[in-house]
Motif scaffolding. Structure first.
Motif, PDB file in Angstrom:
ATOM      1  N   ASN A 143       0.800  -1.216   0.000  1.00  0.00           N
ATOM      2  CA  ASN A 143       0.000   0.000   0.000  1.00  0.00           C
ATOM      3  C   ASN A 143       0.834   1.267   0.000  1.00  0.00           C
ATOM      4  OD1 ASN A 143      -3.069  -0.212   0.312  1.00  0.00           O
ATOM      5  ND2 ASN A 143      -2.309  -1.907   1.561  1.00  0.00           N
ATOM      6  N   ASN A 193      -6.580  -1.022   1.564  1.00  0.00           N
ATOM      7  CA  ASN A 193      -6.694  -0.053   2.647  1.00  0.00           C
ATOM      8  C   ASN A 193      -5.554  -0.202   3.633  1.00  0.00           C
ATOM      9  OD1 ASN A 193      -8.121  -2.405   2.713  1.00  0.00           O
ATOM     10  ND2 ASN A 193      -9.379  -1.808   4.425  1.00  0.00           N
ATOM     11  N   GLU A 247      -4.275   1.547   7.447  1.00  0.00           N
ATOM     12  CA  GLU A 247      -4.653   2.388   8.586  1.00  0.00           C
ATOM     13  C   GLU A 247      -6.152   2.430   8.862  1.00  0.00           C
ATOM     14  OE1 GLU A 247      -2.024   3.760  10.122  1.00  0.00           O
ATOM     15  OE2 GLU A 247      -0.510   4.182   8.589  1.00  0.00           O
ATOM     16  N   HIS A 249       3.555  -0.166  13.710  1.00  0.00           N
ATOM     17  CA  HIS A 249       3.662   0.940  12.744  1.00  0.00           C
ATOM     18  C   HIS A 249       2.563   1.971  12.896  1.00  0.00           C
ATOM     19  CE1 HIS A 249       6.712  -0.949  10.061  1.00  0.00           C
ATOM     20  NE2 HIS A 249       6.192  -2.063  10.567  1.00  0.00           N
ATOM     21  N   GLU A 274      -5.415  -3.999  14.618  1.00  0.00           N
ATOM     22  CA  GLU A 274      -6.166  -5.149  14.127  1.00  0.00           C
ATOM     23  C   GLU A 274      -6.900  -5.887  15.238  1.00  0.00           C
ATOM     24  OE1 GLU A 274      -4.832  -7.435  10.365  1.00  0.00           O
ATOM     25  OE2 GLU A 274      -3.102  -7.282  11.685  1.00  0.00           O
ATOM     26  N   TYR A 309      -5.596  12.244   8.413  1.00  0.00           N
ATOM     27  CA  TYR A 309      -4.559  12.598   9.392  1.00  0.00           C
ATOM     28  C   TYR A 309      -3.303  13.176   8.737  1.00  0.00           C
ATOM     29  CZ  TYR A 309      -1.241   8.641   8.899  1.00  0.00           C
ATOM     30  OH  TYR A 309      -0.306   7.765   8.435  1.00  0.00           O
ATOM     31  N   GLU A 341       1.377  10.342  12.756  1.00  0.00           N
ATOM     32  CA  GLU A 341       2.223   9.646  11.781  1.00  0.00           C
ATOM     33  C   GLU A 341       3.316   8.904  12.543  1.00  0.00           C
ATOM     34  OE1 GLU A 341       2.345   8.211   8.765  1.00  0.00           O
ATOM     35  OE2 GLU A 341       2.191  10.128   7.704  1.00  0.00           O
ATOM     36  N   THR A 369       8.427   7.880   5.783  1.00  0.00           N
ATOM     37  CA  THR A 369       9.706   7.541   5.156  1.00  0.00           C
ATOM     38  C   THR A 369       9.921   8.413   3.926  1.00  0.00           C
ATOM     39  OG1 THR A 369       8.491   5.706   4.148  1.00  0.00           O
ATOM     40  CG2 THR A 369       9.980   5.166   5.959  1.00  0.00           C
TER      41      THR A 369
HETATM   42  C1  26Q Z   1      -4.687  -4.412   7.934  1.00  0.00           C
HETATM   43  C2  26Q Z   1      -5.755  -5.278   8.022  1.00  0.00           C
HETATM   44  C3  26Q Z   1      -6.620  -5.444   6.962  1.00  0.00           C
HETATM   45  C4  26Q Z   1      -6.379  -4.753   5.786  1.00  0.00           C
HETATM   46  C5  26Q Z   1      -5.314  -3.885   5.680  1.00  0.00           C
HETATM   47  C6  26Q Z   1      -4.458  -3.704   6.778  1.00  0.00           C
HETATM   48  C7  26Q Z   1      -3.327  -2.760   6.681  1.00  0.00           C
HETATM   49  C8  26Q Z   1      -2.527  -2.723   5.549  1.00  0.00           C
HETATM   50  C9  26Q Z   1      -1.493  -1.828   5.446  1.00  0.00           C
HETATM   51  C10 26Q Z   1      -3.035  -1.893   7.714  1.00  0.00           C
HETATM   52  C11 26Q Z   1      -1.984  -0.995   7.612  1.00  0.00           C
HETATM   53  C12 26Q Z   1      -1.201  -0.958   6.467  1.00  0.00           C
HETATM   54  C13 26Q Z   1      -0.078  -0.033   6.295  1.00  0.00           C
HETATM   55  C14 26Q Z   1       0.368   0.779   7.219  1.00  0.00           C
HETATM   56  C15 26Q Z   1       1.483   1.698   6.965  1.00  0.00           C
HETATM   57  O1  26Q Z   1       1.951   1.827   5.853  1.00  0.00           O
HETATM   58  N1  26Q Z   1       1.981   2.365   8.005  1.00  0.00           N
HETATM   59  C16 26Q Z   1       3.100   3.261   7.835  1.00  0.00           C
HETATM   60  O2  26Q Z   1       4.296   2.539   8.096  1.00  0.00           O
HETATM   61  C17 26Q Z   1       5.431   3.312   7.777  1.00  0.00           C
HETATM   62  C18 26Q Z   1       6.649   2.430   7.970  1.00  0.00           C
HETATM   63  O3  26Q Z   1       6.910   2.239   9.302  1.00  0.00           O
HETATM   64  C19 26Q Z   1       5.482   4.560   8.637  1.00  0.00           C
HETATM   65  O4  26Q Z   1       6.569   5.330   8.200  1.00  0.00           O
HETATM   66  C20 26Q Z   1       4.186   5.352   8.512  1.00  0.00           C
HETATM   67  O5  26Q Z   1       4.200   6.432   9.440  1.00  0.00           O
HETATM   68  C21 26Q Z   1       3.002   4.456   8.781  1.00  0.00           C
HETATM   69  O6  26Q Z   1       1.799   5.158   8.546  1.00  0.00           O
END
Ligand code: 26Q
Length: 822
Positions: free
Chosen positions: A122, A276, A278, A363, A371, A559, A658, A662
């Motif tokens: 993502n 998706n 977050e 993260h 989750e 956000y 946040e 990165t």
């Molecule tokens: C979870 C369950 C079901 C469906 C989707 C997800 C899901 C998928 C991707 C939940 C979160 C994400 C991605 C999160 C993400 O990219 N977080 C980011 O991580 C970076 C690396 O550490 C940080 O720099 C960012 O601040 C943070 O937002």
């Protein structure tokens, strides 16, 4: 005299040309006269892959030795970006290949552009995994990346009438030359059904899980070559397939269509990446994806381990398993199940091994991103794992009871099961209990984890917690995406900075040197020219490459506050309308990013940006001093043209939201100045580059909390601030939407009556800070000096530094250099 191997390993120009022609003929089945650009790309990719293979096989063989500790990085996402350019750089044959391709009458850039990037992630979290496997290989650390081979990665984005439209990402359409399928080591994964408990002939309690579905996991391996080393690690991604025997014989006798249905449903598991981030939804298929890849990976580790060892007693001494967020945290009960149910180990010993195997990276601080799975759904998909989780929880809460006698509130807040509302499993709690190490991804983020989100776990086990500030790989994010800057830097300070990024500090001494400044400006100008061309091609908008490039690229989120940026644009526009002769620093505002398809507010934010752009870009009073561009389909490939061209990097999230960011690091490394809040890694970037080279604004995390506690009311701010009121009222009265007053109402209502992310609270400080940015940009030399200092002082943000910290402080692993044998 030519040996077969020479054509596949040789690195001189003649051999490369011959190998390229050979692959075109024998793999693509084309002659030059009928070959498409994609055929040429494939022929070149195979030429490069051949040269990776001996390093890869030597690495794999070395790791099988009993005394090597291997890092297993478990991640539901790897946002790799294109391989070809990166492999050429890491192999050290970029220039030679360029010459070979040119002499074959072709253009290397054009061939590189043919590659469909594997968008198996993502955003930040997935891209971090990709940077980390690059650094692991470059540091010669034995490592395997384990994940999912999604047939469809993150959707491609088109903008139609200013709205986002999602297009399926068919990245495998023309084949993937970088992967090798290994069906011979496929594994079985069970799903659903029920659990039998019985006592066997020897009087042991045994468990039998009778699933209602079984799925084949087939690994697809991709070599990950380190920079100028022989280490080539493996990225092992699992594809779900239906086991023929299961469908067509045992379970669906006579029911052909039913059998085909079962096959389709099995293969659905790895069809598509959930787009998706977050904001999680608790979908059954997502749980199946997570369990599927984690079970495949743990079974694979056990298979590898048993090749060299008689039993699993010391499993944790050979593997350090990192959980990239909670997405793979089902690994905790799965390893318990494999050890206890399948390998008949006692619970206590299995728990010792499990809790010395896993480490967990968090993260996020957003509550909606933590989750949770409903116990009911969980029990249907993974009945045995639910039992195991209850047993882990029972033992854990017994321990908590001793530590906090008569404290039911403590028990409730620590429990792996949320008993309030719909009963659910808290995956972050599971990850904390099952791991020996827990880390956040920036200093501030780790502090907030300890203070807030995971406070009770921190009180229990302070020694498990540490910070590992994120980093990005300088190979892709400087060498590859900014060759001009890289050459300039290397001419001045040599090229050791590519693997020791702290050496960029040596540039500080030239920050005031007019000649160096001129060269620095020239490089930036070239990058801006290139991006200008691309903007024209992809959006039709003509921008001025001498204007300030003010860029915000990242996933679209409330956000992250892209709409605060939009309010600034409207504010500048209003100033120009009031005073057309205003001496305003010309700016090009560039946005890029995808919105989760089901996140209505984020999609509306895109529409707001494009609508503001339509008005601003076409108003003659503006006289081209402001331009607004929304770059469609922001992905790794496109981003590589963006970072080098930035003057200003927008990192404007609400403080405390946040985790790290990165992109902020990539901008600073490429000489952009940051306008930002004290959030995530911005705090550390500012510390490194110096407060005088960073544009700070906005509330701090405690101030946000305080304002909210004191009844923050955005409506009052709106009424008290004429500039803000005017901007909001224009949106509201349909100025940017052809008179439509309903279009942006949901967005405005959320700001006026809630403003969860404190846009209005930060508005004036942001505008004032932007005014200082505009003034500073007018002083070319002073700006250039700040730009040089940003690059010079961003060495900390290398993923090599981050990975060294993980190796020493969490994984306890050492480099294992690879010797090349024949
Ligand atoms: C979870 C369950 C079901 C469906 C989707 C997800 C899901 C998928 C991707 C939940 C979160 C994400 C991605 C999160 C993400 O990219 N977080 C980011 O991580 C970076 C690396 O550490 C940080 O720099 C960012 O601040 C943070 O937002």
């Amino acid at each position: 005299e030519i040996r077969v191997e020479d054509d596949r390993t040789g690195l001189d120009i003649e051999t490369l040309k011959r190998a390229f022609a050979d692959n075109l003929f024998y793999i693509q089945g084309k002659l030059g006269s009928m070959a498409t650009p994609n055929d040429y790309y494939m022929a070149l990719a195979y030429t490069v892959r051949d040269r990776l293979l001996q390093r890869w096989l030597n690495s794999a063989q070395t790791y099988l030795r009993g005394d090597v500790k291997v890092v297993c990085y478990l991640s539901a996402e790897f946002l790799l970006g294109p391989h070809l350019g990166n492999n050429l750089i890491n192999l050290g044959i970029y220039d030679r290949i360029e010459q070979a391709i040119t002499e074959s009458g072709l253009d290397l850039q054009e061939l590189i552009a043919q590659e469909e990037e594997p968008g198996l992630g993502n955003g930040g979290l997935g891209r971090l995994a990709a940077c980390y496997i690059d650094s692991l290989a470059s540091l010669e650390i034995p490592a395997i990346g384990y994940g999912i081979r999604y047939e469809f990665g993150i959707f491609d984005q088109e903008i139609q009438d200013g709205w986002q439209v999602e297009i399926t990402d068919k990245w495998l359409r023309y084949g993937n030359p970088w992967e090798i399928a290994r069906p011979e080591i496929a594994v079985e994964v069970k799903l659903g059904g029920y659990v039998d408990h019985y006592v066997d002939d020897a009087g042991n309690y045994r468990t039998h899980w009778i699933p209602d579905r079984e799925v084949h996991g087939v690994p697809y391996d991709t070599p990950i070559l380190g920079y100028r080393v022989n280490t080539a690690n493996t990225l092992r991604l699992w594809k779900a397939e239906a086991p023929e025997s299961f469908d067509f014989q045992a379970f669906n006798v006579g029911d052909y269509y039913g059998a085909v249905d079962a096959k389709i449903s099995s293969e659905n598991i790895t069809k598509v990446l959930y787009p998706n981030d977050e904001q999680v939804q608790g979908k059954r298929l997502r749980l199946e994806q997570q369990y599927f890849f984690v079970s495949c990976s743990l079974q694979d580790m056990i298979r590898l381990y048993l090749l060299e060892n008689p039993n699993l007693d010391n499993f944790h001494e050979t593997f350090a398993v990192q959980l990239n967020d909670t997405h793979p945290s089902i690994g905790v009960p799965e390893l318990m199940r494999l050890l206890v149910d399948e390998h008949h180990m006692a619970w206590e010993q299995a728990w010792q091994i499990t809790t010395h195997t896993f480490a967990y990276t968090n993260h996020t601080l957003l509550p909606e991103a933590l989750e949770k799975w409903s116990v009911q759904l969980f029990g249907r998909v993974l009945p045995r794992h639910l039992e195991i989780i209850y047993e882990i929880n029972r033992r854990f809460l017994d321990m908590v009871r001793i530590r906090y006698p008569d404290n039911d509130a403590k028990l409730a807040s620590l429990s792996l099961i949320d008993e309030l509302g719909k009963k659910s499993v808290r995956m972050a709690h599971l990850a904390c209990v099952g791991s020996y190490a827990i880390n956040g991804v920036a200093q501030l983020h780790t502090e907030l984890l300890k203070k807030d989100v995971l406070h009770d776990f921190y009180a229990l086990w302070p020694e498990k917690f540490s910070n590992k500030t994120n980093g990005v790989t300088p190979r892709r994010w400087v060498v590859q995406n900014n060759p001009g800057l890289s050459k300039l830097i290397s001419r001045k300070i040599g090229d050791r900075w590519i693997t020791h990024l702290d050496e960029l500090r040596k540039l500080e001494q030239f920050a005031d040197d007019p000649q160096f400044q001129a060269q620095w400006q020239q490089v930036k100008q070239n990058c801006k020219h290139q991006l200008t061309k691309q903007i024209k091609e992809r959006t039709g908008v003509v921008v001025d490459p001498t204007s300030m490039f003010d860029i915000q690229v990242k996933r679209i989120h409330e956000y992250k506050r892209q709409h605060l940026n939009a309010l600034h644009i409207i504010t500048l526009y209003n100033r120009l309308k009031e005073n057309p002769d205003l001496d305003l620093q010309p700016r090009t505002f560039i946005f890029g990013g995808k919105a989760a398809p089901g996140y209505f507010m984020a999609k509306l934010m895109i529409k707001l940006i494009t609508s503001v752009g339509e008005v601003v870009n076409n108003d003659p009073d503006v006289r081209d001093r402001l331009k607004v561009v929304f770059l469609p389909d922001y992905n790794v490939t496109n981003s590589q043209r963006v970072y080098p061209a930035a003057d200003l990097s927008e990192q404007i999230s609400t403080a405390g939201k946040e985790a790290s960011g990165t992109g902020n690091m990539k901008f600073s490394l490429n000489g952009a100045l940051t306008i930002g809040t004290l959030d995530g890694a911005n705090v550390e970037i500012r510390e490194e580059v110096g407060a005088e080279n960073f544009f700070l604004f906005g509330l701090t995390t405690p101030e946000v909390k305080e304002q909210k506690a004191n009844g923050y009311n955005s409506w009052d701010v709106y009424n008290a601030n004429p500039g803000l009121k005017k901007a909001i009222d224009m949106i509201s009265c349909g100025f940017f939407s052809h008179g439509d007053q309903q279009l942006f109402k949901p967005l405005l209502d959320s700001l006026l009556y809630d403003d969860k992310y404190m846009l209005f609270a930060d508005y004036q400080d942001y505008i004032d800070c932007q005014d200082r940015v505009g003034d500073a940009f007018k002083h070319k030399d002073a700006w250039t000096k700040m730009s040089i200092l940003n690059t010079a002082r961003s060495g900390k943000f290398s993923s090599d530094r981050a990975i060294r910290e993980y190796c020493q402080e969490i994984w306890q692993v050492e480099p294992v250099p690879i010797e090349l044998q024949e």
